[in-house]
Design a protein around this motif. Sequence first.
Motif, PDB file in Angstrom:
ATOM      1  N   TYR A  46       0.820  -1.218   0.000  1.00 21.26           N
ATOM      2  CA  TYR A  46       0.000   0.000   0.000  1.00 21.26           C
ATOM      3  C   TYR A  46       0.847   1.259   0.000  1.00 21.26           C
ATOM      4  CZ  TYR A  46      -3.754  -3.112   1.530  1.00 21.26           C
ATOM      5  OH  TYR A  46      -4.671  -4.131   1.615  1.00 21.26           O
ATOM      6  N   ILE A  47       0.287   2.276  -0.617  1.00 21.97           N
ATOM      7  CA  ILE A  47       0.721   3.638  -0.360  1.00 21.97           C
ATOM      8  C   ILE A  47      -0.504   4.292   0.266  1.00 21.97           C
ATOM      9  CG2 ILE A  47       0.159   4.517  -2.666  1.00 21.97           C
ATOM     10  CD1 ILE A  47       2.736   6.293  -2.306  1.00 21.97           C
ATOM     11  N   SER A  48      -0.272   5.036   1.349  1.00 21.47           N
ATOM     12  CA  SER A  48      -1.390   5.517   2.155  1.00 21.47           C
ATOM     13  C   SER A  48      -1.276   7.001   2.440  1.00 21.47           C
ATOM     14  CB  SER A  48      -1.417   4.769   3.499  1.00 21.47           C
ATOM     15  OG  SER A  48      -1.500   3.378   3.296  1.00 21.47           O
ATOM     16  N   PHE A  49      -2.426   7.632   2.521  1.00 19.50           N
ATOM     17  CA  PHE A  49      -2.539   9.030   2.924  1.00 19.50           C
ATOM     18  C   PHE A  49      -2.968   9.030   4.383  1.00 19.50           C
ATOM     19  CE2 PHE A  49      -4.943  12.989   3.488  1.00 19.50           C
ATOM     20  CZ  PHE A  49      -4.026  13.917   3.012  1.00 19.50           C
ATOM     21  N   ILE A  50      -2.261   9.791   5.209  1.00 17.41           N
ATOM     22  CA  ILE A  50      -2.587   9.846   6.636  1.00 17.41           C
ATOM     23  C   ILE A  50      -3.661  10.902   6.862  1.00 17.41           C
ATOM     24  CG2 ILE A  50      -1.714  10.207   8.978  1.00 17.41           C
ATOM     25  CD1 ILE A  50       1.072   9.427   7.904  1.00 17.41           C
ATOM     26  N   GLU A  51      -4.862  10.437   7.152  1.00 13.83           N
ATOM     27  CA  GLU A  51      -5.956  11.363   7.453  1.00 13.83           C
ATOM     28  C   GLU A  51      -5.789  11.939   8.849  1.00 13.83           C
ATOM     29  OE1 GLU A  51     -10.335  11.069   6.260  1.00 13.83           O
ATOM     30  OE2 GLU A  51     -10.289  10.219   8.284  1.00 13.83           O
ATOM     31  N   LYS A  52      -5.378  11.088   9.788  1.00 18.85           N
ATOM     32  CA  LYS A  52      -5.060  11.576  11.132  1.00 18.85           C
ATOM     33  C   LYS A  52      -4.019  10.648  11.721  1.00 18.85           C
ATOM     34  CE  LYS A  52      -7.751   9.358  14.608  1.00 18.85           C
ATOM     35  NZ  LYS A  52      -8.494   9.271  15.735  1.00 18.85           N
ATOM     36  N   GLY A  53      -3.156  11.214  12.573  1.00 20.13           N
ATOM     37  CA  GLY A  53      -2.158  10.408  13.250  1.00 20.13           C
ATOM     38  C   GLY A  53      -0.757  10.631  12.728  1.00 20.13           C
ATOM     39  N   GLY A  54       0.091   9.631  12.981  1.00 21.23           N
ATOM     40  CA  GLY A  54       1.487   9.726  12.577  1.00 21.23           C
ATOM     41  C   GLY A  54       2.160   8.367  12.598  1.00 21.23           C
ATOM     42  N   VAL A  55       3.203   8.256  11.775  1.00 18.53           N
ATOM     43  CA  VAL A  55       3.912   6.993  11.584  1.00 18.53           C
ATOM     44  C   VAL A  55       5.406   7.260  11.623  1.00 18.53           C
ATOM     45  CG1 VAL A  55       4.340   5.124   9.918  1.00 18.53           C
ATOM     46  CG2 VAL A  55       2.030   6.077  10.163  1.00 18.53           C
ATOM     47  N   ARG A  56       6.153   6.317  12.190  1.00 14.34           N
ATOM     48  CA  ARG A  56       7.607   6.391  12.092  1.00 14.34           C
ATOM     49  C   ARG A  56       8.103   5.204  11.283  1.00 14.34           C
ATOM     50  NH1 ARG A  56      11.663   4.077  16.335  1.00 14.34           N
ATOM     51  NH2 ARG A  56      10.428   2.406  17.237  1.00 14.34           N
ATOM     52  N   CYS A  73       6.048  10.434   9.159  1.00 17.32           N
ATOM     53  CA  CYS A  73       4.990  10.932   8.292  1.00 17.32           C
ATOM     54  C   CYS A  73       3.807  11.270   9.191  1.00 17.32           C
ATOM     55  CB  CYS A  73       4.588   9.889   7.258  1.00 17.32           C
ATOM     56  SG  CYS A  73       5.941   9.401   6.171  1.00 17.32           S
ATOM     57  N   LEU A  74       3.249  12.442   8.996  1.00 12.18           N
ATOM     58  CA  LEU A  74       2.157  12.919   9.840  1.00 12.18           C
ATOM     59  C   LEU A  74       0.914  13.184   9.008  1.00 12.18           C
ATOM     60  CD1 LEU A  74       4.165  15.394  12.098  1.00 12.18           C
ATOM     61  CD2 LEU A  74       3.500  13.039  12.629  1.00 12.18           C
ATOM     62  N   GLN A  75      -0.131  13.580   9.711  1.00 17.69           N
ATOM     63  CA  GLN A  75      -1.414  13.906   9.082  1.00 17.69           C
ATOM     64  C   GLN A  75      -1.201  14.775   7.849  1.00 17.69           C
ATOM     65  OE1 GLN A  75      -4.561  15.172  11.767  1.00 17.69           O
ATOM     66  NE2 GLN A  75      -5.108  16.784  10.341  1.00 17.69           N
ATOM     67  N   GLY A  76      -1.892  14.407   6.760  1.00 22.25           N
ATOM     68  CA  GLY A  76      -1.799  15.193   5.529  1.00 22.25           C
ATOM     69  C   GLY A  76      -0.621  14.808   4.651  1.00 22.25           C
ATOM     70  N   GLU A  77       0.062  13.705   4.976  1.00 25.86           N
ATOM     71  CA  GLU A  77       1.193  13.246   4.180  1.00 25.86           C
ATOM     72  C   GLU A  77       0.965  11.801   3.743  1.00 25.86           C
ATOM     73  OE1 GLU A  77       4.716  15.855   6.330  1.00 25.86           O
ATOM     74  OE2 GLU A  77       4.426  13.792   6.980  1.00 25.86           O
ATOM     75  N   PHE A  78       1.730  11.378   2.742  1.00 25.86           N
ATOM     76  CA  PHE A  78       1.694   9.988   2.313  1.00 25.86           C
ATOM     77  C   PHE A  78       2.722   9.192   3.093  1.00 25.86           C
ATOM     78  CE2 PHE A  78      -0.376  11.855  -1.367  1.00 25.86           C
ATOM     79  CZ  PHE A  78      -1.353  10.910  -1.637  1.00 25.86           C
ATOM     80  N   VAL A  79       2.439   7.911   3.297  1.00 24.66           N
ATOM     81  CA  VAL A  79       3.383   7.013   3.966  1.00 24.66           C
ATOM     82  C   VAL A  79       3.393   5.674   3.244  1.00 24.66           C
ATOM     83  CG1 VAL A  79       1.702   6.126   5.658  1.00 24.66           C
ATOM     84  CG2 VAL A  79       4.152   6.081   6.190  1.00 24.66           C
ATOM     85  N   SER A  80       4.575   5.094   3.171  1.00 25.53           N
ATOM     86  CA  SER A  80       4.747   3.781   2.556  1.00 25.53           C
ATOM     87  C   SER A  80       6.193   3.366   2.776  1.00 25.53           C
ATOM     88  CB  SER A  80       4.461   3.863   1.056  1.00 25.53           C
ATOM     89  OG  SER A  80       4.610   2.612   0.434  1.00 25.53           O
ATOM     90  N   ALA A  81       6.446   2.060   2.796  1.00 30.30           N
ATOM     91  CA  ALA A  81       7.815   1.564   2.635  1.00 30.30           C
ATOM     92  C   ALA A  81       8.002   1.586   1.118  1.00 30.30           C
ATOM     93  CB  ALA A  81       7.967   0.181   3.231  1.00 30.30           C
ATOM     94  N   TYR A  82       8.272   2.758   0.603  1.00 26.95           N
ATOM     95  CA  TYR A  82       8.119   3.039  -0.819  1.00 26.95           C
ATOM     96  C   TYR A  82       9.031   2.196  -1.707  1.00 26.95           C
ATOM     97  CZ  TYR A  82       6.799   5.909  -4.828  1.00 26.95           C
ATOM     98  OH  TYR A  82       6.306   6.342  -6.033  1.00 26.95           O
ATOM     99  N   ASP A  83      10.235   1.914  -1.236  1.00 28.48           N
ATOM    100  CA  ASP A  83      11.123   1.080  -2.043  1.00 28.48           C
ATOM    101  C   ASP A  83      10.549  -0.328  -2.188  1.00 28.48           C
ATOM    102  OD1 ASP A  83      11.587   0.839   0.719  1.00 28.48           O
ATOM    103  OD2 ASP A  83      13.701   0.360   0.473  1.00 28.48           O
ATOM    104  N   SER A  84      10.006  -0.869  -1.115  1.00 31.69           N
ATOM    105  CA  SER A  84       9.365  -2.186  -1.162  1.00 31.69           C
ATOM    106  C   SER A  84       8.106  -2.126  -2.031  1.00 31.69           C
ATOM    107  CB  SER A  84       9.016  -2.654   0.254  1.00 31.69           C
ATOM    108  OG  SER A  84       8.268  -3.841   0.235  1.00 31.69           O
TER     109      SER A  84
END
Length: 190
Positions: A46-56, A73-84
């Motif tokens: 997945y590639i995901s958009f963070i609607e709320k929250g945060g990821v490390r 990655c915080l609210q309003g940003e995309f998050v993914s293990a993008y290389d994978s």
Amino acid sequence: MKKLRSYLETIVEVDDADWNYFSSRLIKREFSKKNIFLNVGDIENYISFIEKGGVRLFIPKADEEKEITFGFCLQGEFVSAYDSFLTQTPTLYQLETLMDTTLWSISYADLQDVYRTTKIGNTIGRFTAEKLFLIKSKREQSLLNDTAEQRYMNLFEERPNIIKQIPLKYIASYIGVTPQALSRIRKRIS
């Protein structure tokens, strides 16, 4: 989902047909705080958009104090293990929520379909890839050229929400110092 459309419309005009096609492929995923939702060895689907929250994003170690945090990655940003995600090969790091987090996710297969079918897909994909590359490149250059204090100040100026929302031990790891060294840096600055 409105936040995601608003974000996309800062990149490109999104007509209703493209939005409906794209949004019909999104999956809402909710995670509680401190949830590892992608482990070493998993393939990022997945590639995901963070609607709320945060990821490390971090490299785990047997001794938790030695884990290496290399992204937030915080609210309003995309998050993914993008290389994978791009290569569809196992990841060497983990993704963990830092607070209760809501994601709007699209699978690799569905994103490829959006690229082929919509007018906006390729533009959004290119913009997202370019933005992720620039963040990574800037961080690498900072680690090579800046002092720890400069890296902390850059983070403070460029992404103040991280300073407000992320535990200091993760910020210390991110800028490449111990929590004690970060404490000294913060003391000198104030």
